[in-house]
Design a protein around this motif. Structure first.
Motif, short mmCIF file in Angstrom:
data_model
loop_
_atom_site.label_atom_id
_atom_site.label_comp_id
_atom_site.label_asym_id
_atom_site.label_seq_id
_atom_site.Cartn_x
_atom_site.Cartn_y
_atom_site.Cartn_z
N SER B 72 38.52 44.07 50.54
CA SER B 72 38.81 43.76 49.13
C SER B 72 39.48 42.41 49.00
CB SER B 72 39.67 44.86 48.52
OG SER B 72 40.78 45.13 49.32
N GLY B 73 40.28 42.01 50.01
CA GLY B 73 40.87 40.67 49.96
C GLY B 73 39.80 39.60 49.92
N GLN B 74 38.79 39.74 50.79
CA GLN B 74 37.73 38.74 50.81
C GLN B 74 36.92 38.73 49.53
OE1 GLN B 74 35.69 37.98 54.59
NE2 GLN B 74 36.54 39.94 55.17
N MET B 75 36.70 39.94 48.98
CA MET B 75 35.92 40.01 47.73
C MET B 75 36.66 39.28 46.62
SD MET B 75 33.22 41.48 48.42
CE MET B 75 33.22 41.09 50.13
N MET B 76 37.98 39.48 46.57
CA MET B 76 38.76 38.80 45.54
C MET B 76 38.59 37.29 45.69
SD MET B 76 40.02 40.64 43.38
CE MET B 76 41.00 39.44 42.53
N VAL B 77 38.60 36.81 46.93
CA VAL B 77 38.47 35.36 47.14
C VAL B 77 37.12 34.89 46.61
CG1 VAL B 77 38.36 33.56 48.87
CG2 VAL B 77 40.05 35.34 49.06
N GLN C 137 27.55 39.47 57.69
CA GLN C 137 27.02 40.82 57.50
C GLN C 137 28.02 41.69 56.77
OE1 GLN C 137 26.74 39.17 60.33
NE2 GLN C 137 24.63 39.30 61.05
N ALA C 138 29.27 41.66 57.25
CA ALA C 138 30.28 42.54 56.65
C ALA C 138 30.53 42.16 55.20
CB ALA C 138 31.58 42.44 57.45
N VAL C 139 30.66 40.84 54.96
CA VAL C 139 30.94 40.39 53.59
C VAL C 139 29.77 40.74 52.68
CG1 VAL C 139 31.31 38.37 52.16
CG2 VAL C 139 32.49 38.57 54.32
N GLY C 140 28.54 40.48 53.16
CA GLY C 140 27.37 40.76 52.33
C GLY C 140 27.24 42.23 52.04
N TYR C 141 27.48 43.07 53.06
CA TYR C 141 27.34 44.51 52.85
C TYR C 141 28.34 44.98 51.79
CZ TYR C 141 27.14 49.45 53.75
OH TYR C 141 27.00 50.79 53.61
N SER C 142 29.56 44.48 51.92
CA SER C 142 30.58 44.90 50.98
C SER C 142 30.26 44.41 49.56
CB SER C 142 31.92 44.34 51.43
OG SER C 142 32.95 44.99 50.80
N LEU C 143 29.76 43.15 49.50
CA LEU C 143 29.50 42.55 48.19
C LEU C 143 28.39 43.29 47.45
CD1 LEU C 143 30.60 40.15 46.68
CD2 LEU C 143 28.78 38.77 47.61
N PHE C 144 27.38 43.76 48.19
CA PHE C 144 26.24 44.36 47.53
C PHE C 144 26.30 45.88 47.49
CE2 PHE C 144 24.46 40.20 48.64
CZ PHE C 144 24.12 39.82 47.37
N GLY C 146 29.92 48.10 47.45
CA GLY C 146 31.09 48.53 46.71
C GLY C 146 31.45 47.62 45.55
N TYR C 147 31.05 46.35 45.66
CA TYR C 147 31.48 45.38 44.65
C TYR C 147 30.29 44.85 43.86
CZ TYR C 147 35.95 45.57 46.96
OH TYR C 147 37.13 46.01 47.47
N LEU C 148 29.29 45.69 43.66
CA LEU C 148 28.07 45.21 43.01
C LEU C 148 28.33 44.83 41.55
CD1 LEU C 148 25.18 44.64 43.54
CD2 LEU C 148 24.60 46.90 42.76
N ALA C 154 30.20 38.42 37.77
CA ALA C 154 30.48 37.04 38.17
C ALA C 154 29.25 36.16 37.95
CB ALA C 154 30.92 36.99 39.63
N SER C 155 28.06 36.73 38.24
CA SER C 155 26.86 35.92 38.05
C SER C 155 26.65 35.61 36.56
CB SER C 155 25.64 36.63 38.63
OG SER C 155 25.34 37.76 37.87
N ILE C 156 26.96 36.61 35.70
CA ILE C 156 26.84 36.34 34.25
C ILE C 156 27.84 35.26 33.84
CG2 ILE C 156 27.16 37.35 31.96
CD1 ILE C 156 26.15 39.98 33.17
N LEU C 157 29.04 35.35 34.42
CA LEU C 157 30.07 34.35 34.11
C LEU C 157 29.58 32.96 34.47
CD1 LEU C 157 33.12 33.93 33.36
CD2 LEU C 157 33.50 33.85 35.79
N LEU C 158 28.97 32.85 35.65
CA LEU C 158 28.47 31.53 36.07
C LEU C 158 27.39 31.03 35.13
CD1 LEU C 158 28.44 31.91 39.92
CD2 LEU C 158 29.80 30.35 38.58
N MET C 159 26.55 31.97 34.71
CA MET C 159 25.48 31.61 33.77
C MET C 159 26.09 31.06 32.48
SD MET C 159 22.23 31.92 33.84
CE MET C 159 21.02 31.42 32.65
N VAL C 160 27.11 31.78 31.96
CA VAL C 160 27.78 31.32 30.75
C VAL C 160 28.39 29.96 30.98
CG1 VAL C 160 29.68 31.82 29.18
CG2 VAL C 160 28.17 33.64 29.92
N GLY C 161 28.96 29.78 32.17
CA GLY C 161 29.56 28.49 32.50
C GLY C 161 28.56 27.37 32.45
#
Lengths: 448, 115, 173
Positions: B72-77, C137-144, C146-148, C154-161
C-alpha cells in the motif's frame, strides 16, 4: 571463464563490466565518424575524406620495394577522425561573455552522461557474468528513464548560451524529445507485453524460441512478428528523433538556427556534444538490435535444435559448429547489427530532407503514438490467438493458417486505423496565393 | 540495504518537506512555488516508501493479504505521482494563461479575485 | 580507531546521496534564478530515485526518474524558458522580511513534527518487507488487483488534466 571471474571482488567485477561497455564505445566513436563521412560521400556521389592517412613512399629508400617508390597509397582517409580530434583540441576555447557560466560549463557533461548510462542494461553477449552491467528486472524502463534525461543537456546548453537561436533550439529539442518519448515507450510496451518481462536478457531469450511457436528451427525475432515489425518501425523513427539526427535534427538545424543549442560552444565542449550524440546513436542501435533483431544471435536459426534433430550427420555437425560460433563470437554479431543500424541512420540522413516543425509534431502525436497504441491491442490479440493455437497444437496446419490469418488481420487493422487517423488529422491545405507582377515603371506603385 | 535505520529516511523526508514549506512561504515566483510543492510531495513519497519497507506487514482482518503495508505504501506513491503529473500540467497551464494576460507572473500581484 | 556500531558503510552511502538531495533541495529555495532552482530540483529528484533503489523499490525508483526528472521537470524548464524570453524583473527575488519569518516557521514545523512523530520510531532498524516487494511484477499485480479502482480514477484524473491544460494553454480552440 566465469569461474575465476566470480572470485573477484564484486566492485572489481562491476568495474570490468563497465569498462567492457564504455571503452569499446569510446574507441569506436572515431571509427563511426569516419564510416559516416565515407558512406555519406559514397551515397552523395562524392569522394569524401581521403587525404589523411596517405602514405607517400620514399623515392630513394632501399627499404621500400621498387614498384612503390615515389607512389602514394591512400587508406581511405582512415585517420581523418584523429585529425579532426587534434583540430578540435587546439582550437581556441571561446566562452562568450554573456553566457550563464555555471550552466554553460556543466551542460556538455549533462549531455554526455545519459548517452553512456543508457548502456547499463544492454547485454552484448550470452555471458551473464560479463554483461549487462546490471541485469535489473526493470531493464527496458531504465533505458527509457535514462533516455528521457538526454533532453537536459540540450535544453540547458540552449538556455545558457543567451542567444535566441540557441534558445529556440533548446525549446524545439525539449518539445521533440518529450513527444517522441511517448511513442517510443508505447512501442517498447508492445514487446514487454509479448515477452512478459522488462529484463533485456529475457527479451533476447524469448526471441530464441520457435518462430510464431510453430517452426522450431527458426528463432522468433520480434521483427518477424506483425506487431514486432510495426513496433520496430515506430521505435526506429523515435530513436532517430531522440538522438537528434537527420531528418529530425531540428534542434540543431544549421540553416534555420545557425547550429541550434551548440551555437555558442567551441573546441572541446563542442566535441563533447558530438561525442554524446554518437554514443547515443551507438547505444540506441544496440537497444534496437537487442529488442527486435534477436540480440547477439547471428542468424534467426536455432542451431542447437538443428544439431539435435537433423538426420544427416554432416548437417548436424555443421549446425554444432555454427552454434559454437554463434555463442563465442556473439559480440561480433551484435556489433554487426549495430553497424547495420548506424548505416541506416546515415542512409536516412542522406535521403530525407528535414521535417518542418508542424510535420514533426503531427507525425509524433497523430501518427506514431496512435499506431503504437493500436499495435499494443494487436499484441494482446496475438497472445490470445497463439494461446488458442498452442492448445490445439495437434493440428499444425490449423496453427499455420491461424498465424498467417492473424498477420493479415493485424495488417488490415493497423492500416485502416492509420488511414482513419490520417484522414482525421489531414494535412492542412495551404491557402493558394496569386502573385501579381507589378510593372515598376508605372508610377504610383513604388510610392504605395 | 542493511544498516540504514528508518529514522534516517524519515529525517531526510522531514527536512525536504520543511524546505518545501519554507519555499512556498517565502518565494514570489509561482513556478518556484510549484517546484516547492513538488518537493513536498516527494518528501512524502520518500516517507511512504521508507514505511513500506520498515513497518511490519499487517494484514487487515477480512481483507486479502494484498493490502499489506509494503504494497500500500508503493501504491500511494504511484497515485501521488499521477496526481502530481496532472497538477503540474494544469498548474503550468494556469501560469501560462496568467502570463499571457498580464505579461507578469509575480504572485503578489495576482489579486484578480479580490473583487 | 573504533567506529561506533551504527556507522555502517551503507549508512555512509545513504548520507552521501541524502546529503546531495538535501543540498539540492536547499538550492531550490535559495537560488534566485528559476532555471537553477529547477536544475537543483532535478538533482534532488534524481537522488531520491537512488534512495528508492536503496529501499529495494526498483520499480518506483525508475518511475521517479521517468515521471519527475523525465517529464515534470522538463515541462518546468520548458515553461521557464518560454516565459523567460524577455528579461523578467519579477523572476528576481528581492530581500524581504518574510524570509526570516518563513525560515523560522519552517524550523518550528520541522521541530514539531520531529518531536511528535520521529521520536517513537528511533529504534526501528530491521526492514520487514518481503523479498522482491518492489519488483515490477509485485507492483503490477497489486496495482491491477487490489488497487484497480484507484488506478482507474487516477487515469480519469490524468485525462482531465490533459484536457484542462490544453484548454488553459491554447489561445484558440
Amino acid at each position: 571463464m566465469a569461474d575465476w571471474f566470480s572470485h573477484l571482488h564484486p566492485a572489481i567485477q562491476a568495474l570490468i563490466r563497465v569498462l567492457l561497455l564504455v571503452v569499446p564505445i569510446l574507441a569506436l566513436v572515431p571509427g563511426l565518424i569516419w564510416w559516416e563521412r565515407r558512406l555519406l560521400s559514397w551515397m552523395q556521389d562524392r569522394i569524401g575524406p581521403n587525404r589523411v592517412a596517405t602514405i607517400t613512399w620514399s623515392k630513394t629508400s632501399k627499404f621500400v620495394p621498387p614498384f612503390l617508390r615515389g607512389k602514394k597509397t591512400s587508406i581511405f582517409g582512415l585517420l581523418q577522425p584523429i585529425a579532426d580530434g587534434v583540430k578540435l583540441f587546439f582550437k581556441e576555447d571561446i566562452t562568450p561573455s554573456a553566457v550563464d557560466k555555471v550552466i554553460y560549463f556543466i551542460a556538455p557533461g549533462i549531455a554526455l552522461f545519459p548517452a553512456f548510462a543508457l548502456g547499463a542494461t544492454l547485454p552484448w553477449g550470452p555471458y551473464p557474468s560479463l554483461t549487462p552491467i546490471s541485469n535489473a528486472n526493470v531493464g527496458v524502463l531504465y533505458m527509457l528513464a535514462i533516455s528521457s534525461l538526454g533532453v537536459y543537456g540540450v535544453v540547458l546548453a540552449g538556455y545558457s548560451g543567451n542567444n535566441k537561436y540557441s534558445l529556440m533550439g533548446g525549446l524545439r529539442a525539449s518539445a521533440q524529445l518529450i513527444s517522441y518519448e511517448l511513442a517510443m515507450s508505447m512501442s517498447l510496451a508492445c514487446i514487454v507485453l509479448a515477452t512478459g518481462s522488462l529484463r533485456m536478457t529475457d527479451m533476447v531469450h524469448e526471441q530464441e524460441k520457435p518462430l510464431w511457436g510453430l517452426a522450431p528451427f527458426l528463432q522468433n525475432w520480434y521483427v518477424f512478428t506483425p506487431f514486432g515489425f510495426v513496433a520496430m518501425v515506430v521505435f526506429l523513427i523515435c530513436m532517430v528523433a531522440e538522438t537528434n539526427r537527420a531528418p529530425f535534427d531540428l534542434p540543431e538545424a544549421e540553416n534555420e538556427l545557425i547550429a541550434g543549442y551548440h551555437t555558442e560552444y567551441s573546441s572541446m565542449k563542442f566535441a563533447v556534444f558530438f561525442m554524446g550524440e554518437y554514443a547515443a546513436m551507438f547505444i540506441f542501435s544496440g537497444v534496437l538490435a537487442t529488442v527486435f533483431l534477436g540480440g547477439w544471435n547471428a542468424l534467426p536459426i536455432n542451431w542447437d535444435w538443428v544439431a539435435q534433430h537433423s538426420t544427416i550427420p554432416v548437417f548436424s555437425g555443421l549446425a554444432d559448429i555454427m552454434g559454437k560460433l554463434n555463442y563465442w563470437l556473439a559480440p561480433l554479431w551484435f556489433m554487426g547489427k549495430i553497424t547495420f543500424m548506424i548505416s541506416v541512420y546515415i542512409w536516412l540522413r542522406a535521403t530525407l530532407p528535414r521535417l518542418r516543425y508542424d510535420q514533426l509534431m503531427s507525425l509524433g502525436w497523430k501518427s506514431l503514438l496512435p499506431l503504437a497504441t493500436v499495435n499494443f491491442i494487436v499484441v494482446g490479440a496475438w497472445i490470445l490467438v497463439s494461446r488458442i493455437v498452442a492448445e490445439n497444437a495437434s493440428n499444425q496446419m490449423m496453427g499455420a493458417i491461424a498465424g498467417v490469418g492473424l498477420w493479415v488481420v493485424a495488417g488490415v487493422f493497423v492500416y485502416s486505423i492509420w488511414r482513419v487517423l490520417n484522414k482525421m488529422s489531414g494535412e492542412p491545405v495551404l491557402e493558394s496565393r496569386s502573385v501579381t507582377l507589378v510593372d515598376p515603371s508605372k508610377e504610383g506603385v513604388a510610392a504605395s | 540495504m542493511q544498516g540504514v535505520p528508518l529514522i534516517a529516511y524519515l529525517t531526510l523526508g522531514l527536512f525536504l518537506f520543511s524546505v518545501g514549506v519554507v519555499g512556498v512561504v517565502i518565494r514570489r515566483n509561482p513556478i518556484v512555488i510549484f517546484m516547492c510543492i513538488e518537493l513536498m510531495l516527494n518528501a512524502v513519497n520518500l516517507t511512504f516508501l521508507a514505511f513500506a519497507k520498515f513497518l511490519p506487514t499487517m494484514t487487515i482482518p477480512g481483507k486479502a493479504p494484498l493490502a499489506d503495508a509494503a504494497m500500500s505504501g508503493q501504491m500511494m506513491v504511484i497515485f501521488v505521482m499521477a496526481v502530481a503529473a496532472a497538477e503540474v500540467a494544469v498548474g503550468l497551464g494556469i501560469i501560462m494563461a496568467i502570463f499571457r494576460l498580464r505579461q507578469d507572473i509575480d504572485i503578489d500581484e495576482m489579486n484578480l479575485l479580490r473583487g | 580507531m573504533n567506529l561506533p556500531e551504527w556507522l555502517t558503510p551503507n549508512l555512509a552511502i545513504f548520507a552521501t546521496i541524502g546529503g546531495v538531495a538535501a543540498l539540492a533541495a536547499l538550492g531550490v529555495v535559495v537560488l534566485n534564478n528559476a532555471v537553477r532552482s529547477a536544475l537543483c530540483l532535478v538533482v534532488c529528484f534524481f537522488m531520491l530515485a537512488f534512495l528508492y533503489f536503496t529501499l529495494n523499490a526498483e520499480m518506483l525508483g525508475i518511475l521517479q526518474i521517468v515521471v519527475y526528472t523525465g517529464a515534470i521537470m522538463v515541462l518546468f524548464l520548458f515553461v521557464i524558458m518560454l516565459l523567460n524570453l524577455g528579461p523578467m524583473k519579477s523572476l528576481i527575488q528581492q530581500r524581504d522580511p518574510k524570509m526570516i519569518v518563513g525560515g523560522a516557521m519552517g524550523l518550528a514545523l520541522a521541530g514539531m513534527i520531529g518531536a511528535q512523530v520521529l521520536a517513537p520510531l528511533v529504534g526501528v532498524q530491521e526492514p520487514r518487507a518481503p523479498e522482491g516487494f518492489g519488483s515490477p511484477q509485485a507492483v503490477g499485480y497489486s496495482l491491477f488487483s487490489g488497487y484497480l479502482y484507484p488506478f482507474e480514477i487516477a487515469s480519469i484524473l490524468l485525462m482531465v488534466g490533459i484536457v484542462g491544460s490544453i484548454l488553459l494553454a491554447k489561445r484558440r480552440i
